[in-house]
Design a protein around this motif. Sequence first.
Motif, mmCIF file in Angstrom:
data_model
loop_
_atom_site.group_PDB
_atom_site.id
_atom_site.type_symbol
_atom_site.label_atom_id
_atom_site.label_comp_id
_atom_site.label_asym_id
_atom_site.label_seq_id
_atom_site.Cartn_x
_atom_site.Cartn_y
_atom_site.Cartn_z
ATOM 1 N N PHE A 11 1.002 -1.094 0.000
ATOM 2 C CA PHE A 11 0.000 0.000 0.000
ATOM 3 C C PHE A 11 0.971 1.061 0.000
ATOM 4 O O PHE A 11 1.435 1.394 0.960
ATOM 5 N N ALA A 12 0.810 0.927 -1.263
ATOM 6 C CA ALA A 12 2.113 1.225 -0.784
ATOM 7 C C ALA A 12 2.540 2.530 -1.373
ATOM 8 O O ALA A 12 2.239 2.813 -2.495
ATOM 9 N N SER A 223 2.145 -3.987 -0.839
ATOM 10 C CA SER A 223 1.650 -3.989 -2.222
ATOM 11 C C SER A 223 2.079 -5.278 -2.898
ATOM 12 O O SER A 223 3.148 -5.830 -2.606
ATOM 13 N N ASP A 228 -3.324 -3.600 -2.949
ATOM 14 C CA ASP A 228 -2.623 -2.942 -1.856
ATOM 15 C C ASP A 228 -3.359 -3.320 -0.581
ATOM 16 O O ASP A 228 -4.595 -3.379 -0.568
ATOM 17 N N GLN A 230 -3.278 -3.165 3.982
ATOM 18 C CA GLN A 230 -2.708 -2.658 5.218
ATOM 19 C C GLN A 230 -3.087 -3.591 6.367
ATOM 20 O O GLN A 230 -4.156 -4.203 6.353
ATOM 21 N N THR A 249 -6.462 -3.270 -6.625
ATOM 22 C CA THR A 249 -5.938 -2.335 -7.610
ATOM 23 C C THR A 249 -6.068 -2.832 -9.041
ATOM 24 O O THR A 249 -5.743 -2.110 -9.984
#
Length: 300
Positions: A11-12, A223, A228, A230, A249
Amino acid sequence: MPRTTAVQTDFATARRLLAATAGATAVVLALPAPAPAQTPPPTPAQTPPAAQPAVQKPVAAPAQAGPVQAPPAVDPKVMDALNKMSAFLRDQKVFELTARTTNDVVLDDDTVVKFDGVNTYKAKRPDALFVDVDTDRKRREYFYDGKTFTIYAPRQKYYAQVAAPGTIKELLDKLQDDLGIDMPLDDLFYWGTPDSDFNQLTSAQYIGYARVDGHDTDQFAFSQPGADWQLWIDRGDQPLPRKLVIIHTDQDERPQYEARLDWRLRPNFTADAFTFSPPADAKPIQVVSLRALQQEGTAP
């Protein structure tokens, strides 16, 4: 990444360090000579001594900056934290988990809508699992007792059963490979194993401290192709995942999945917690309909 939780249920920011040096040159101006002194006659005017020019101080040359080493895209310390969390999860033989979820669903016209839900998990490794999925859209219960897997729709009063392999992990593989069913948050049983996809990570970085639902955590961003994600991990000697966010994504709409996790370790479960006993008004359906029963739809 989370193999799970696809949007029907991942996530980046690359850091850049800039180094610059600047030199400053101090400039000292010469003072002007004072005006001649005025004296009364008949004494002749006296000429003052000429002013001495100011001496400019030498200026040190600016220091030369060395080459700046960019941090690695996949930070080894971040991977250490991820592996430590994974190892701790694998050590938990019995646990109960409540996950409060928000899931984006992309409609046929590309509209993104959100559904909230609460998922409850009861697990007893290696061969017992119960999952209750209660969302805005549907209600499902999953039972696994080491021999049989059952999916039950309480509102519709339908259930289907299939013979199951001997471990939770083997069950998850079978559901995904043979029946096309992704159990929500099945990453909990894959993280840190050879079947996890940590080797696909293109970025792993530490974001910082975060307070999540009353817990002190560290936030990490990752990522990989298509997603992505977290992860917030508890500080201390019980590094439990506390929050998970996945952004897909590989879709223009970038749908998201979020889960906030509340853990109970080493609970006591009764023997029937993982065995399905059909209600009197429940109707069995053929296993071929399992996939359809699993899907989000207009029916409750």
